[in-house]
Design an enzyme around this catalytic site. Sequence first.
Site, short mmCIF file in Angstrom:
data_model
loop_
_atom_site.label_atom_id
_atom_site.label_comp_id
_atom_site.label_asym_id
_atom_site.label_seq_id
_atom_site.Cartn_x
_atom_site.Cartn_y
_atom_site.Cartn_z
N ASN A 109 0.83 -1.21 0.00
CA ASN A 109 0.00 0.00 0.00
C ASN A 109 0.86 1.24 0.00
OD1 ASN A 109 -0.50 1.91 2.54
ND2 ASN A 109 0.14 -0.09 3.34
N PHE A 113 -1.75 8.20 4.29
CA PHE A 113 -2.54 8.82 5.37
C PHE A 113 -3.78 9.54 4.85
CE2 PHE A 113 1.33 9.44 8.48
CZ PHE A 113 1.35 8.07 8.70
N SER A 171 5.35 4.97 8.85
CA SER A 171 4.72 4.66 7.57
C SER A 171 5.64 5.12 6.45
CB SER A 171 3.37 5.37 7.46
OG SER A 171 2.45 4.74 8.31
N ASN A 173 4.90 6.00 3.44
CA ASN A 173 4.25 6.73 2.34
C ASN A 173 4.07 8.22 2.58
OD1 ASN A 173 3.89 4.24 0.92
ND2 ASN A 173 2.30 3.76 2.40
N THR A 174 4.64 8.74 3.66
CA THR A 174 4.66 10.19 3.88
C THR A 174 6.13 10.59 3.82
OG1 THR A 174 2.65 10.22 5.20
CG2 THR A 174 4.19 12.03 5.57
N LYS A 213 5.24 3.50 17.30
CA LYS A 213 5.24 2.42 16.30
C LYS A 213 6.43 2.59 15.36
CE LYS A 213 2.28 0.13 12.91
NZ LYS A 213 0.92 0.01 12.40
N ASN A 251 5.63 -1.63 11.52
CA ASN A 251 4.86 -1.14 10.37
C ASN A 251 5.22 -1.98 9.13
OD1 ASN A 251 3.31 0.69 8.70
ND2 ASN A 251 3.63 2.20 10.33
#
Length: 364
Positions: A109, A113, A171, A173-174, A213, A251
């Site tokens: 993915n 966010f 994460s 993706n940021t 996390k 994650n």
Amino acid sequence: MDLYPLVRPLVMMMTPEFGHTLAIKALKMGLIPPQPKVNDPVLKTSLFGIDFPNPVGLAAGFDKNADAADAMHGQGFGYVEVGTVTPKAQPGNPKPRLFRLVEDRAVINRMGFNNAGMEAMAERLAARKGKGVVGVNLGKNKDTENAVDDYVLCARRLAQYADYLAINVSSPNTPGLRSLQSKEPLIEIIGGVRNVLKQLEEDGQRRPPLMLKIAPDLEPEDLRDIADVIMGEGLDVADGETGVDALIVTNTTWSREGLINWQKNEQGGMSGKPLFEASTRVLSDMYKLTNGKIPLVGVGGIETGKDAYLKIRAGASLVQLYSAMVYEGPALGARVANELAACLKTDGFTSVADAVGADHKDSE
Ligand SMILES: Cc1cc2nc3c(=O)[nH]c(=O)nc-3n(C[C@H](O)[C@H](O)[C@H](O)COP(=O)(O)O)c2cc1C
């Protein structure tokens, strides 16, 4: 009864994101029947003042806007982590951004966010009818320069509705988010959020426990730095207090090792079965680095009760899952919890707490 096997072929024909949106809608509308209650006493566990009916939680990212928390408790999950939430609503990355790698039992993915923002989440959490345990996973908006501000804003707004808060700096993706896992930014963010929580406590509010996390793609020296900070280094902690109350490990990963599906080179974070080993290794490393002093939440590739049990033996006090549900449906919460109870009893454990870190004790 688990109806998912009947609808699975239909779900697999939908794009993964449409399937997910539909699942959230169906859960929210009460169209997915709840599972029989999971209430084996061996699964009951208490941590930092919270009673968990079982240690199997729903990982962040499935219920980003707290639409379906009560319904997911009904599917057998012992707790639900909602979010990641950011101060302002944001759309996330362009679609397609979610991929099923069926042969690999994996997911990639790059959602970025996408969420309705902290005000919408506050409203939904305030309107909840259920009493199940809910954690809130906090992030930053893509366009925010000073990350600390966003974590502080979300913590202040949402602490009153959360059984626990989780700082997500992992994460993929940021842009730049994962660099917040290094020592200086980590101290600033954890310190900032701790100050907010202290202030709320002084004002008479309940102070929810704080978790962090982390990613699975960290070098040994990064893990050592993280262990130092969460134990309290650089933070204003009282004697015997730690920097955070728990660590969520892990994650999604950058790694594509062992994947065969044609979509394996899609950008984003990979999760599901192929993440199990790497995330469990980091879990075990963090257990050693923190001398078992900080409760760990094991997440990454859990599909069965045995997987959950292995995470617990490696050092996890709680576990979470998400990706396996893409293939098995939401009733997986109850199934994993019941299978875990059987694993614990087979090996003679009378509680989850007894089994935490058992692998380390065996090797002493
Ligand atoms: C589609 C998708 C979206 C996710 N979104 C988030 C998120 O918003 N925040 C977060 O902390 N983790 C997020 N995750 C990561 C999961 O919470 C979990 O850490 C990871 O997927 C490993 O567990 P699993 O193998 O059981 O899925 C997401 C995972 C997936 C598959």
